[in-house]
Design a protein around this motif. Structure first.
Motif: not given
Length: 404
Positions: A233-240
């Motif tokens: 369950d990653l944050s948008d920053t982690a996904c980028r």
């Protein structure tokens, strides 16, 4: 991302893997018309067979993504049979068409020209039924010569994985409940290791029955990698960041191929196969990543390429085989001229066109037709009220619905 929704970046990867295999088979022609460029790309082109390994991992990942909740909690014979039928509807129609095109080509070469096929002994009744039911590879230690249409060996291997999937998904589901995402990724990498270990021990990736650990372990690795992604369950920053990290990982795969080509191991002839260990983390990064490389692979063109990739994969070797026969028949010599380059480009384009036609004319229509066979809605109960001329009337008891 919604569970079960298409991961477009992984669909885009399919065309990359398919083109890698196509260029691997076409590389002798590329050497003739563009020797300098082909030599520069040789470490990548010579390892194009590893595109199949990428396909195996992708297959395990995507099927687990779609069926984790439906088949993982408990065994269901009905759900398993439904799954197998849907998988058959996806691969069998194109497989059957290319199988019979291969047979028709042999018949053609037997009756036209002075260049007969090298060996027609594999074209017999027993082999035909093995081909028909996707089990031809199961009886042979080597995949070369196992299938009438060369690439079909991997479909026979995949069919074995599909038959095992009902049990595999039960295990993966329970392992996932007791294991953290990071550990699942490590398990997935470990599962992809046995084919590499066997390669390092034997010195070659192509040894008797080597196809068996490739399909079973790499398919399992893809399933475990998917289980890891489902827990994240990653944050948008982690996904980028994951998307950006996929770029150096691809560079590491390519760099590894060049490194092992320039510095081969003393006892291993196919050391480039070691980079297969990077495929699992690459799939994870592409599945969870946004922007950069995942966004590029998710473009409409590459997603469409992924959709036609199966047809391209299945038909390209027929085009290649036909060209080899034509060269011998008419004593054609390719040269590094504009016409030679145009010829090879035309052969690749013809393969792509074949993939497009197979997708739109065979694969999708046949898949929808076969799906309708198992998605039949129950018939109306015999005494159900039907509206006729604005009124509700009950069907009289004892009167056939077909009476009159």
């Amino acid at each position: 991302m919604a569970r079960g929704a298409e991961i477009k970046a992984l669909t885009g990867v399919r065309i990359v893997a398919a083109v890698w295999v196509v260029l691997f088979h076409f590389r002798p022609l590329l050497y003739q018309v563009a020797p300098d460029i082909t030599k520069a790309l040789a470490p990548i082109l010579n390892c194009g067979a590893q595109g199949v390994d990428l396909f195996f991992i992708l297959s395990g990942f995507v099927l687990t993504w779609n069926y984790f909740e439906r088949m993982g909690p408990s065994w269901s014979t009905r759900a398993t049979l439904h799954f197998l039928w849907l998988r058959l509807s996806r691969v069998w129609p194109v497989y059957l068409v290319t199988l019979h095109l291969a047979a028709l080509w042999v018949i053609f070469t037997l009756n036209v020209g002075h260049i007969p096929p090298e060996d027609v002994s594999p074209f017999n009744a027993v082999s035909y039924f093995r081909q028909l039911f996707l089990v031809q590879l199961w009886f042979q230690p080597y995949f070369d010569g196992s299938s009438w249409d060369g690439p079909a060996w991997s479909i026979s291997a995949e069919w074995l994985a599909y038959l095992l999937f009902g049990a595999l998904i039960l295990v993966v589901f329970r392992v996932a409940r007791a294991t953290r995402a990071r550990s699942l990724v490590l398990l997935a990498i470990a599962a992809s290791t046995p084919p590499v270990v066997l390669m390092l021990v034997s010195g070659h990736i192509y040894t008797p029955w080597s196809w068996l650990p490739r399909i079973v372990m790499q398919f399992t690795a893809g399933a475990l990698a998917c289980a890891a992604v489902r827990k994240l369950d990653l944050s948008d920053t982690a996904c980028r960041r994951a998307g950006y990290l996929s770029i150096p990982l691809v560079a590491l795969v390519i760099g590894g191929l060049y490194f092992f080509d320039a510095h081969p191991l003393n006892t291993v002839g196919d050391a480039g196969g070691i980079v297969d260990l990077l495929f699992v983390p690459l799939m994870v990064l592409l599945a969870v990543g946004t922007g950069s490389l995942p966004a590029f692979l998710s473009t409409r063109l590459l997603v469409y390429g992924g959709q036609i990739s199966f047809g391209l994969y299945m038909v390209h070797e027929l085009v290649h085989t036909a060209w080899i026969w034509t060269v011998k028949q008419f004593e054609i010599t390719l040269t590094p001229t504009l016409s030679g380059k145009a010829t090879v480009f035309g052969l690749v384009a013809l393969s792509v066109l074949g993939g497009v036609l197979l997708y739109h004319v065979v694969e999708e229509p046949a898949r929808r037709w076969m799906r309708r066979m198992v998605d039949i809605k129950p018939a109306d109960p015999p005494n159900r009220l039907h509206r006729i001329d604005g009124e509700q009337q009950a069907r009289p008891t004892g009167v056939s619905a077909r009476a009159g």
